[in-house]
Scaffold this motif. Structure first.
Motif, PDB file in Angstrom:
ATOM      1  N   ARG A 161       0.821  -1.220   0.000  1.00 54.35           N
ATOM      2  CA  ARG A 161       0.000   0.000   0.000  1.00 54.35           C
ATOM      3  C   ARG A 161       0.851   1.265   0.000  1.00 54.35           C
ATOM      4  N   LEU A 162       1.957   1.250   0.739  1.00 53.06           N
ATOM      5  CA  LEU A 162       2.860   2.405   0.719  1.00 53.06           C
ATOM      6  C   LEU A 162       3.407   2.637  -0.684  1.00 53.06           C
ATOM      7  N   ARG A 163       3.795   1.571  -1.338  1.00 53.63           N
ATOM      8  CA  ARG A 163       4.350   1.691  -2.693  1.00 53.63           C
ATOM      9  C   ARG A 163       3.326   2.280  -3.650  1.00 53.63           C
ATOM     10  N   ALA A 164       2.087   1.834  -3.528  1.00 51.02           N
ATOM     11  CA  ALA A 164       1.042   2.315  -4.433  1.00 51.02           C
ATOM     12  C   ALA A 164       0.680   3.775  -4.139  1.00 51.02           C
ATOM     13  N   LYS A 165       0.516   4.094  -2.877  1.00 54.14           N
ATOM     14  CA  LYS A 165       0.039   5.433  -2.515  1.00 54.14           C
ATOM     15  C   LYS A 165       1.110   6.510  -2.657  1.00 54.14           C
ATOM     16  N   PHE A 166       2.352   6.171  -2.277  1.00 59.20           N
ATOM     17  CA  PHE A 166       3.400   7.184  -2.236  1.00 59.20           C
ATOM     18  C   PHE A 166       4.458   7.010  -3.315  1.00 59.20           C
ATOM     19  N   ASP A 167       4.242   6.078  -4.230  1.00 54.03           N
ATOM     20  CA  ASP A 167       5.165   5.844  -5.345  1.00 54.03           C
ATOM     21  C   ASP A 167       6.582   5.583  -4.842  1.00 54.03           C
ATOM     22  N   LEU A 168       6.687   4.644  -3.884  1.00 57.39           N
ATOM     23  CA  LEU A 168       7.976   4.290  -3.305  1.00 57.39           C
ATOM     24  C   LEU A 168       8.494   2.997  -3.923  1.00 57.39           C
ATOM     25  N   THR A 169       9.802   2.816  -3.849  1.00 54.00           N
ATOM     26  CA  THR A 169      10.368   1.525  -4.207  1.00 54.00           C
ATOM     27  C   THR A 169      10.129   0.580  -3.035  1.00 54.00           C
ATOM     28  N   GLU A 170      10.303  -0.701  -3.265  1.00 56.61           N
ATOM     29  CA  GLU A 170      10.134  -1.657  -2.176  1.00 56.61           C
ATOM     30  C   GLU A 170      11.145  -1.372  -1.066  1.00 56.61           C
ATOM     31  N   GLU A 171      12.351  -1.050  -1.441  1.00 55.61           N
ATOM     32  CA  GLU A 171      13.398  -0.756  -0.449  1.00 55.61           C
ATOM     33  C   GLU A 171      13.035   0.465   0.401  1.00 55.61           C
ATOM     34  N   GLN A 172      12.529   1.519  -0.238  1.00 52.11           N
ATOM     35  CA  GLN A 172      12.119   2.715   0.505  1.00 52.11           C
ATOM     36  C   GLN A 172      10.988   2.388   1.482  1.00 52.11           C
ATOM     37  N   ALA A 173      10.000   1.642   1.003  1.00 48.48           N
ATOM     38  CA  ALA A 173       8.861   1.287   1.848  1.00 48.48           C
ATOM     39  C   ALA A 173       9.320   0.459   3.043  1.00 48.48           C
ATOM     40  N   ARG A 174      10.198  -0.498   2.806  1.00 48.75           N
ATOM     41  CA  ARG A 174      10.711  -1.328   3.904  1.00 48.75           C
ATOM     42  C   ARG A 174      11.513  -0.491   4.907  1.00 48.75           C
ATOM     43  N   THR A 175      12.260   0.485   4.411  1.00 52.15           N
ATOM     44  CA  THR A 175      13.038   1.353   5.291  1.00 52.15           C
ATOM     45  C   THR A 175      12.104   2.164   6.185  1.00 52.15           C
TER      46      THR A 175
END
Length: 60
Positions: free
Chosen positions: A40-54
């Protein structure tokens, strides 16, 4: 870039990060799995998987 422009950009970034941490908190409150929160973070905030995990790790 003037100091005022830099301050406004920093405020914008700070607000976005606040929204990300708010979304993580809400996801945890709703009992979502880490993978669901990341998706959901990746979809909503256009993050990479690494950014979302961080962000998720920092929110712990």
């Amino acid at each position: 870039m003037t100091l005022l422009m830099r301050d406004r950009e920093n405020q914008k970034i700070g607000k976005e990060i606040g929204k990300i941490f708010g979304a993580i908190s809400m996801g945890k409150d709703l009992g979502l799995s880490e993978e669901e929160i990341i998706m959901r973070l990746r979809a909503k905030f256009d993050l990479t998987e690494e950014q979302a995990r961080t962000y998720l790790k920092e929110a712990e």
